[in-house]
Design a protein around this motif. Sequence first.
Motif, PDB file in Angstrom:
ATOM      1  N   ILE A  61       0.852  -1.189   0.000  1.00  0.00           N
ATOM      2  CA  ILE A  61       0.000   0.000   0.000  1.00  0.00           C
ATOM      3  C   ILE A  61       0.886   1.237   0.000  1.00  0.00           C
ATOM      4  O   ILE A  61       1.784   1.365   0.839  1.00  0.00           O
ATOM      5  CB  ILE A  61      -0.938   0.028   1.221  1.00  0.00           C
ATOM      6  CG1 ILE A  61      -1.756  -1.272   1.302  1.00  0.00           C
ATOM      7  CG2 ILE A  61      -1.872   1.238   1.150  1.00  0.00           C
ATOM      8  CD1 ILE A  61      -2.631  -1.363   2.537  1.00  0.00           C
ATOM      9  N   ASN A  62       0.632   2.123  -0.943  1.00  0.00           N
ATOM     10  CA  ASN A  62       1.475   3.305  -1.074  1.00  0.00           C
ATOM     11  C   ASN A  62       0.638   4.520  -1.452  1.00  0.00           C
ATOM     12  O   ASN A  62      -0.532   4.399  -1.827  1.00  0.00           O
ATOM     13  CB  ASN A  62       2.561   3.070  -2.133  1.00  0.00           C
ATOM     14  CG  ASN A  62       3.740   4.021  -1.965  1.00  0.00           C
ATOM     15  OD1 ASN A  62       4.167   4.298  -0.863  1.00  0.00           O
ATOM     16  ND2 ASN A  62       4.263   4.520  -3.067  1.00  0.00           N
ATOM     17  N   GLU A  63       1.249   5.684  -1.361  1.00  0.00           N
ATOM     18  CA  GLU A  63       0.636   6.928  -1.815  1.00  0.00           C
ATOM     19  C   GLU A  63       1.519   7.549  -2.893  1.00  0.00           C
ATOM     20  O   GLU A  63       2.716   7.284  -2.953  1.00  0.00           O
ATOM     21  CB  GLU A  63       0.481   7.914  -0.653  1.00  0.00           C
ATOM     22  CG  GLU A  63      -0.490   7.430   0.415  1.00  0.00           C
ATOM     23  CD  GLU A  63      -0.611   8.408   1.587  1.00  0.00           C
ATOM     24  OE1 GLU A  63       0.126   9.416   1.599  1.00  0.00           O
ATOM     25  OE2 GLU A  63      -1.426   8.150   2.482  1.00  0.00           O
ATOM     26  N   LYS A  64       0.937   8.355  -3.751  1.00  0.00           N
ATOM     27  CA  LYS A  64       1.691   9.084  -4.780  1.00  0.00           C
ATOM     28  C   LYS A  64       2.425   8.129  -5.713  1.00  0.00           C
ATOM     29  O   LYS A  64       3.633   8.235  -5.950  1.00  0.00           O
ATOM     30  CB  LYS A  64       2.674  10.066  -4.132  1.00  0.00           C
ATOM     31  CG  LYS A  64       1.982  11.100  -3.253  1.00  0.00           C
ATOM     32  CD  LYS A  64       2.972  12.037  -2.607  1.00  0.00           C
ATOM     33  CE  LYS A  64       2.269  13.042  -1.706  1.00  0.00           C
ATOM     34  NZ  LYS A  64       3.205  13.959  -1.015  1.00  0.00           N
ATOM     35  N   GLY A  65       1.689   7.162  -6.248  1.00  0.00           N
ATOM     36  CA  GLY A  65       2.279   6.234  -7.205  1.00  0.00           C
ATOM     37  C   GLY A  65       2.769   4.962  -6.559  1.00  0.00           C
ATOM     38  O   GLY A  65       2.893   4.860  -5.343  1.00  0.00           O
ATOM     39  N   TYR A  66       3.065   3.975  -7.384  1.00  0.00           N
ATOM     40  CA  TYR A  66       3.537   2.689  -6.883  1.00  0.00           C
ATOM     41  C   TYR A  66       5.004   2.785  -6.490  1.00  0.00           C
ATOM     42  O   TYR A  66       5.799   3.474  -7.127  1.00  0.00           O
ATOM     43  CB  TYR A  66       3.376   1.611  -7.953  1.00  0.00           C
ATOM     44  CG  TYR A  66       1.943   1.307  -8.306  1.00  0.00           C
ATOM     45  CD1 TYR A  66       0.922   1.458  -7.379  1.00  0.00           C
ATOM     46  CD2 TYR A  66       1.594   0.851  -9.578  1.00  0.00           C
ATOM     47  CE1 TYR A  66      -0.395   1.171  -7.691  1.00  0.00           C
ATOM     48  CE2 TYR A  66       0.266   0.562  -9.906  1.00  0.00           C
ATOM     49  CZ  TYR A  66      -0.713   0.724  -8.956  1.00  0.00           C
ATOM     50  OH  TYR A  66      -2.013   0.433  -9.271  1.00  0.00           O
ATOM     51  N   PRO A  67       5.410   2.065  -5.435  1.00  0.00           N
ATOM     52  CA  PRO A  67       6.831   2.046  -5.064  1.00  0.00           C
ATOM     53  C   PRO A  67       7.633   1.285  -6.122  1.00  0.00           C
ATOM     54  O   PRO A  67       7.118   0.385  -6.782  1.00  0.00           O
ATOM     55  CB  PRO A  67       6.822   1.281  -3.734  1.00  0.00           C
ATOM     56  CG  PRO A  67       5.613   0.404  -3.812  1.00  0.00           C
ATOM     57  CD  PRO A  67       4.589   1.195  -4.586  1.00  0.00           C
ATOM     58  N   LYS A  68       8.867   1.678  -6.296  1.00  0.00           N
ATOM     59  CA  LYS A  68       9.706   1.019  -7.297  1.00  0.00           C
ATOM     60  C   LYS A  68      11.061   0.701  -6.684  1.00  0.00           C
ATOM     61  O   LYS A  68      11.856   1.606  -6.414  1.00  0.00           O
ATOM     62  CB  LYS A  68       9.867   1.906  -8.533  1.00  0.00           C
ATOM     63  CG  LYS A  68       8.569   2.122  -9.310  1.00  0.00           C
ATOM     64  CD  LYS A  68       8.800   2.958 -10.560  1.00  0.00           C
ATOM     65  CE  LYS A  68       7.489   3.145 -11.333  1.00  0.00           C
ATOM     66  NZ  LYS A  68       7.684   3.974 -12.553  1.00  0.00           N
ATOM     67  N   ALA A  69      11.313  -0.580  -6.467  1.00  0.00           N
ATOM     68  CA  ALA A  69      12.612  -1.008  -5.957  1.00  0.00           C
ATOM     69  C   ALA A  69      13.625  -1.011  -7.093  1.00  0.00           C
ATOM     70  O   ALA A  69      13.274  -1.144  -8.262  1.00  0.00           O
ATOM     71  CB  ALA A  69      12.497  -2.406  -5.348  1.00  0.00           C
ATOM     72  N   LYS A  70      14.908  -0.871  -6.743  1.00  0.00           N
ATOM     73  CA  LYS A  70      15.983  -0.900  -7.725  1.00  0.00           C
ATOM     74  C   LYS A  70      16.752  -2.208  -7.601  1.00  0.00           C
ATOM     75  O   LYS A  70      17.030  -2.676  -6.498  1.00  0.00           O
ATOM     76  CB  LYS A  70      16.933   0.281  -7.502  1.00  0.00           C
ATOM     77  CG  LYS A  70      16.299   1.644  -7.720  1.00  0.00           C
ATOM     78  CD  LYS A  70      17.323   2.752  -7.465  1.00  0.00           C
ATOM     79  CE  LYS A  70      16.701   4.130  -7.664  1.00  0.00           C
ATOM     80  NZ  LYS A  70      17.676   5.216  -7.389  1.00  0.00           N
TER      81      LYS A  70
END
Length: 247
Positions: free
Chosen positions: A197-206
């Motif tokens: 669950i996130n805000e302001k777009g999906y989280p993106k791992a590197k």
Amino acid sequence: MKKIVIVLLATIYAISGELEDLYLKSGILAVQQKIEKNLQNKEYWDNALKDLNLTYGYYSNSDRLIIVVDKTAKEISINKYENGAIKILKNNEIITGLMGEKLVEGDLKTPVGVYEITRRFTPPTTYYGPVAFSLSYPNLYDKLRKRTGSGIWIHGYPMEGDIRENEVETRGCVAMKNDLLLSFEDVVQNNKSIVIINEKGYPKAKNSDIAIIFANLFAWKDAWTISDLDRYLSFYSSDFRRFDGMR
């Protein structure tokens, strides 16, 4: 962890004749030490992970579904890994609780974080729709930060015709229209799933960040295995506390 190590051993063995030569010259212990050294090397992991889409992290179990909730876009997506790629199985519209990270019980906020679906069940009243999925809030991370609250679900709309018009009425849950919920259930069923669950777009791992995590994980394991206490403790912050308060 065992599955990961077995796969890596097979990969290293297949691509490197160097290990066979090392075995013939110095024996199996030297081969093991060489592999352990490789696994503590970020460059090795950079190469091993380079072709994988790790946007939502690394998962050794390809059967696990990854459900991503964007509170800002009011959208939920069901994803699955297939051969190192992310496949989107379904997108639905949702409403959630108030914006911001959930801190205390009753603040009406949907938590931001990573949770597991703990069970699929029929809600106690039809107000929550035909089916619901409970989330593992508060998780260990939340508990360490003294966050409170419970009963965070993915559920439907009232079956008597009441309409949910705003975020306050969800009380921190994730809600979707009942026809969308039933199609969501068809995909999720009783599969082991995590919910991001996130805000302001999906989280993106590197990939490079995950490479660092793996290299340090195996270095931590090696320090414990050989009883190098100073090196082992160097992996912990001076203010680290376990879930039970112990240093």
